[in-house]
Scaffold this motif. Structure first.
Motif, PDB file in Angstrom:
ATOM      1  N   TYR A  15      41.807  47.071  42.709  1.00 19.12           N
ATOM      2  CA  TYR A  15      41.809  48.051  41.612  1.00 19.12           C
ATOM      3  C   TYR A  15      41.853  49.476  42.139  1.00 19.12           C
ATOM      4  CZ  TYR A  15      40.289  43.977  39.000  1.00 19.12           C
ATOM      5  OH  TYR A  15      40.218  42.724  38.450  1.00 19.12           O
ATOM      6  N   HIS A  17      40.545  52.921  41.891  1.00 19.29           N
ATOM      7  CA  HIS A  17      39.210  53.275  41.381  1.00 19.29           C
ATOM      8  C   HIS A  17      39.252  54.353  40.309  1.00 19.29           C
ATOM      9  CE1 HIS A  17      38.700  57.196  43.427  1.00 19.29           C
ATOM     10  NE2 HIS A  17      39.572  56.697  44.255  1.00 19.29           N
ATOM     11  N   LYS A  18      40.331  55.128  40.254  1.00 20.21           N
ATOM     12  CA  LYS A  18      40.380  56.222  39.281  1.00 20.21           C
ATOM     13  C   LYS A  18      41.229  55.858  38.055  1.00 20.21           C
ATOM     14  CE  LYS A  18      41.293  61.190  39.119  1.00 20.21           C
ATOM     15  NZ  LYS A  18      42.572  61.272  38.383  1.00 20.21           N
ATOM     16  N   HIS A  20      42.473  52.790  37.194  1.00 22.35           N
ATOM     17  CA  HIS A  20      42.267  51.444  36.650  1.00 22.35           C
ATOM     18  C   HIS A  20      43.533  50.594  36.560  1.00 22.35           C
ATOM     19  CE1 HIS A  20      37.988  51.347  35.831  1.00 22.35           C
ATOM     20  NE2 HIS A  20      38.112  52.648  35.736  1.00 22.35           N
ATOM     21  N   VAL A 123      39.518  49.152  45.177  1.00 21.48           N
ATOM     22  CA  VAL A 123      38.265  48.422  44.973  1.00 21.48           C
ATOM     23  C   VAL A 123      38.551  46.925  45.069  1.00 21.48           C
ATOM     24  CG1 VAL A 123      36.318  48.046  43.418  1.00 21.48           C
ATOM     25  CG2 VAL A 123      37.472  50.266  43.435  1.00 21.48           C
ATOM     26  N   HIS A 128      31.653  44.550  45.005  1.00 23.72           N
ATOM     27  CA  HIS A 128      32.105  45.935  44.821  1.00 23.72           C
ATOM     28  C   HIS A 128      32.719  46.146  43.441  1.00 23.72           C
ATOM     29  CE1 HIS A 128      32.155  46.271  49.374  1.00 23.72           C
ATOM     30  NE2 HIS A 128      31.337  47.200  48.945  1.00 23.72           N
ATOM     31  N   TRP A 132      31.231  48.799  40.784  1.00 20.34           N
ATOM     32  CA  TRP A 132      32.135  49.872  40.336  1.00 20.34           C
ATOM     33  C   TRP A 132      32.334  49.822  38.817  1.00 20.34           C
ATOM     34  CZ3 TRP A 132      37.478  48.595  38.997  1.00 20.34           C
ATOM     35  CH2 TRP A 132      38.255  49.696  38.692  1.00 20.34           C
ATOM     36  N   GLU A 136      31.432  52.856  36.290  1.00 16.77           N
ATOM     37  CA  GLU A 136      32.503  53.447  35.496  1.00 16.77           C
ATOM     38  C   GLU A 136      32.214  53.335  34.000  1.00 16.77           C
ATOM     39  OE1 GLU A 136      34.584  55.471  37.433  1.00 16.77           O
ATOM     40  OE2 GLU A 136      36.318  54.522  36.513  1.00 16.77           O
TER      41      GLU A 136
END
Lengths: 152, 340
Positions: A15, A17-18, A20, A123, A128, A132, A136
């Motif tokens: 993934y 992380h920002k 998605h 990710v 993790h 995360w 989020e």
């Protein structure tokens, strides 16, 4: 499968992380879509535009755009490479992004040029992903970035 | 027409200003861009209603402007074009206490303005009376810009809005009795909207009327009448939006008005309101339709566009317009540092 509230994220995906976007490795190729969290934040998808097959994909740069109820913006590639497949069905029926985010709602398949390195900052791994997701979710909820229903 | 576009802005030395505030060109070319302050400028808005980014304009602070519903997702009218869908994207605050709490928290996060909205009661009004003291507090004590969706208002509500010092009232003006009854399911008529404009004007409340093109199942019915109505009043700005067929509503398969119809209406509005800012608002269908409509808005000389489509900014620049970006609701003056 990571789960928090009403969002599920498959463990075997990677993934961004920002943004998605999810990346699924399939025989050395990378299929890309928007994860359930991302589509929940974006709202109902109304328009999807994707670069055509053969165009280069640059990690962190746009390979298309999405217009939805709560989001207008780029779709950013999670890996470098070349676009080798484009989902025409999702262009014709953007709502698939919402109804089947890990299935029919994918965007493109990328032939990666530097996969191992590009995966490093995505990710990954059940623990993790779960951590995360929870972080989020709480942040988006606090900032009001989800479409909220009234609490009775 | 192409010649006019190419020449727009190239012969400013020849510009003259007529009494109506229109800029005209001594060479005979038609310069349609003008506002009350005569600037050759267009403003692009990205309010915090949604996250927004194109290659030309990136919203940096989505929390800058917050939409709030004082009825949550409740609406007594359940209009055919919306079916309460639009309320889902707003923060619910159904009591004055919750509204104050929401706004105090928003201020801490850097929010600079709020849109107070909500569903309507059976009279077509957003039930705001209980919130007037809170609105005054939010405006005067918290320092937020306050824009309010009111629906129909009577004298008492208009006075309350004045006392609350709201920055502007946003009200959909419908110019067809049929549309009011069949789409809004409201036992009212065009005269009620005219009365609302009159009451707000009498109490010197700033008005930003919205005209929804194609509200009657995609057909243009009362839009010109609505334009006639609003033209009789002093407006802070006119906002034009376009029917956006929403999933889960009776209009989900409706075709919005054609780009030509929309472009023609832009020109009519510009002609009728030469000295009033006219903004293309948030609501309009997406994709290629939106790109075309945005270009038509620029061609017609509209003063602002909310959530511009990809390419709209460069199109405006090509036509010699000075481009300004604001991360706010249209009409709200919050200079933004997000120039690209």
């Amino acid at each position: 499968m990571a789960k928090y509230e009403d969002v599920f994220l498959p463990d075997e995906f990677y993934y961004d992380h920002k943004d998605h976007l999810w990346a699924k490795i399939e025989g050395g190729k990378v299929r890309v879509g928007l994860d359930m969290f991302g589509q929940k934040a974006a709202g109902t998808a109304a328009y999807v535009k994707l670069l055509p097959v053969g165009k280069p994909a640059t990690k962190g740069r746009s390979f298309g755009s999405l217009e939805a109820g709560k989001y207008i913006g780029p779709l950013k590639a999670p890996v470098n490479g070349k676009i080798i497949e484009v989902n025409q069905e999702v262009i014709a029926e953007p709502r698939m992004v919402n109804t089947d985010p890990y299935g029919k709602g994918w965007f493109v398949v990328i032939e990666p040029s530097n996969l191992e390195k590009d995966l490093e900052d995505l990710v990954q791994g059940a623990l993790h992903i779960q951590t995360w997701l929870e972080k989020e979710y709480k942040e988006y909820k606090e900032k009001g970035l989800f479409a909220e229903e009234e609490k009775k | 027409m192409q010649r006019k576009r190419r020449n727009r802005g190239k012969c400013s030395a020849d510009l003259q200003v007529c009494q109506a505030g229109l800029k005209t060109c001594a060479t005979g070319l038609d310069f349609q861009r003008f506002t009350v302050n005569m600037q050759n400028k267009i403003v692009f808005y990205a309010p915090g209603l949604k996250r927004y980014e194109t290659s030309e304009f990136k919203q940096l602070t989505p929390e800058n402007f917050l939409p709030i519903s004082v009825t949550g997702t409740y609406c007594a009218l359940d209009c055919d074009h919306c079916k309460r869908q639009l309320l889902r994207f707003m923060r619910p605050a159904t009591t004055p206490g919750k509204l104050l709490e929401t706004c105090r928290e928003a201020v801490k996060r850097g929010t600079r303005g709020v849109l107070i909205s909500g569903g309507c009661d059976l009279r077509g009004s957003v039930p705001l009376e209980d919130f007037f003291p809170a609105l005054s507090y939010i405006k005067n004590r918290l320092g937020l810009k306050v824009f309010v969706h009111t629906g129909l208002v009577g004298n008492t509500q208009a006075l309350g809005l004045k006392k609350a010092s709201v920055d502007a009232v946003l009200i959909d003006i419908i110019g067809s009795d049929e549309t009011i009854k069949e789409v809004y399911h409201l036992e009212a008529g065009v005269a009620h909207y005219q009365a609302a404009l009159r009451f707000l004007t009498q109490h010197e409340v700033s008005i930003m009327p919205h005209i929804v093109l194609g509200l009657h199942y995609g057909k243009l019915r009362g839009e010109e009448t609505a334009l006639d109505l609003v033209s009789q009043y002093r407006l802070k700005a006119l906002v034009i939006v376009i029917l956006t067929p929403l999933l889960g509503t009776p209009m989900e398969a409706v075709r919005p008005p054609s780009c030509k119809e929309v472009g023609d209406f832009f020109k009519k509005a510009r002609g009728r309101l030469p000295a009033t800012p006219i903004i293309l608002g948030c609501a309009r269908p997406m994709g290629e339709y939106k790109q075309e409509v945005d270009r038509l808005a620029i061609d017609a000389g509209l003063d602002g566009i909310a959530f511009p489509s990809e390419g709209a900014v460069s199109y405006a620049r090509e036509r010699g317009l000075e481009v300004v970006f604001m991360e706010s609701c249209c009409g709200l003056e919050l200079p933004s540092p997000c120039l690209i």
